[in-house]
Design a protein around this motif. Structure first.
Motif, short mmCIF file in Angstrom:
data_model
loop_
_atom_site.label_atom_id
_atom_site.label_comp_id
_atom_site.label_asym_id
_atom_site.label_seq_id
_atom_site.Cartn_x
_atom_site.Cartn_y
_atom_site.Cartn_z
N GLN A 1 41.55 -24.81 109.36
CA GLN A 1 41.28 -25.82 108.36
C GLN A 1 42.19 -25.80 107.15
O GLN A 1 42.21 -26.76 106.39
N SER B 1 40.03 -32.37 112.10
CA SER B 1 38.64 -31.99 111.89
C SER B 1 38.14 -31.18 113.07
O SER B 1 38.79 -31.08 114.12
N SER B 2 36.97 -30.58 112.88
CA SER B 2 36.28 -29.88 113.96
C SER B 2 34.80 -30.25 113.86
O SER B 2 34.43 -31.12 113.06
N SER B 3 33.97 -29.60 114.63
CA SER B 3 32.54 -29.88 114.56
C SER B 3 31.93 -29.36 113.25
O SER B 3 30.84 -29.76 112.86
N ARG B 4 32.67 -28.49 112.55
CA ARG B 4 32.15 -27.87 111.32
C ARG B 4 32.81 -28.36 110.04
O ARG B 4 32.26 -28.19 108.96
N TRP B 5 33.99 -28.97 110.13
CA TRP B 5 34.71 -29.38 108.93
C TRP B 5 35.61 -30.57 109.22
O TRP B 5 35.94 -30.84 110.37
N ASN B 6 35.97 -31.27 108.15
CA ASN B 6 36.89 -32.41 108.25
C ASN B 6 37.89 -32.32 107.12
O ASN B 6 37.53 -32.44 105.95
N ARG B 7 39.15 -32.09 107.45
CA ARG B 7 40.20 -31.94 106.45
C ARG B 7 41.16 -33.14 106.43
O ARG B 7 42.23 -33.07 105.85
N LYS C 1 43.47 -26.59 114.59
CA LYS C 1 42.26 -25.79 114.83
C LYS C 1 41.92 -24.95 113.60
O LYS C 1 40.84 -24.37 113.52
#
Length: 271
Positions: free
Chosen positions: A204, A85-91, A202
């Motif tokens: 998605q 995941s990142s601050s903008r998405w979660n995979r 990094k």
């Protein structure tokens, strides 16, 4: 309109079906199941629904004659153990679902099993084995990260000129097991650990189970597979809003319809 009424007949090897699902898929899942029984031109032995513990999904399985599989029994870890995941998405859940599919050989009983997404409905007859060959449905666009990860996993470029990411695929147990053994031998760790390690987390869209399996099979023996255009149509409406008349009209052009919106899928498969 069933497969039989469409002028086709059920034949060939019996198959199982595996569908990973969560509760939000209940709006489409019954339609997916009905379409399989109408348009898959193979005897279907079992339909397995792999899901988190859910009384609603269990009830639907009972109603539709499917087998419920608790997803926590399929792999030696759960979705909570994946960090993608990142601050903008979660995979993380997206990746976990793909790993569940790749362990379908430990769930299904038949030598062949069909994996299909819980939001994709078949609208025309489908045959997945023909003249001793596996039929892979293809499209012309994909994600470059899928092929980068494939190269990291396998040590060679993915050979197919098409993309295999088309919402459903027939797996052969022996070939799937061979793929996982190959990954483990090359990386010296469990296949799922090697996949997670090979992904650029990094990005998605870092891995595709369909792209990986089908390219492995294709690289082993191109003559053993048949490639056909998927002709899938993504719709923004709900499955319940698409009546028989509209499905028949869509079936003149498309093989299946998916009830989702995908963003960022605009890169051609050539690599």
């Amino acid at each position: 309109m069933s497969a039989t009424s469409a002028g086709s007949h059920v034949s060939g090897p019996s198959i199982d079906v595996l569908i990973p699902a969560i509760e939000k898929d209940l709006a489409t899942l019954p339609y997916v199941i009905d379409s399989l029984r109408s348009y898959v031109l193979h005897p279907i032995s079992h339909i397995y629904i792999v899901s988190p513990g859910s009384s609603r999904i269990r009830e639907m399985c009972s109603r539709k004659g499917c087998i419920f599989v608790d997803e926590t029994t399929v792999l030696p870890f759960t979705k909570k153990d994946i960090r993608y995941s990142s601050s903008r998405w979660n995979r993380s859940g997206w990746l976990y679902q793909q790993l569940l599919k790749l362990n379908g050989d430990h769930i299904c009983r038949e030598n062949y099993f069909l994996v299909i997404d819980a939001d994709t409905v078949l609208i025309r007859p489908h045959r997945f084995r023909s003249a001793g060959k596996t039929v892979f449905y293809c499209r012309n666009w994909s994600q470059p990260e899928y092929f980068r990860t494939y190269r990291k996993l396998m040590g060679t470029a993915a050979p197919s000129p098409k993309s295999f990411v088309t919402h459903y695929m027939l797996f052969e147990k022996s070939k799937l097991a061979a793929l996982k053994r190959t990954i483990e031998a090359r990386h010296g760790m469990p296949w799922h650990a090697a996949i997670i390690r090979s992904i650029d987390r990094k990005k998605q869209f870092g891995f595709s189970e369909f792209e990986t399996y089908a390219n492995y099979v294709y690289s082993g023996n191109r003559a053993s597979v048949l490639l056909r255009n998927a002709n899938n149509k993504s719709l923004k409406t709900s499955a319940s809003a698409v009546g028989i008349k509209q499905r028949r009209k869509l079936a003149r052009t498309y093989r299946s319809i998916s009830f989702h919106q995908r963003k960022g899928y605009s890169i051609r498969a050539k690599h």
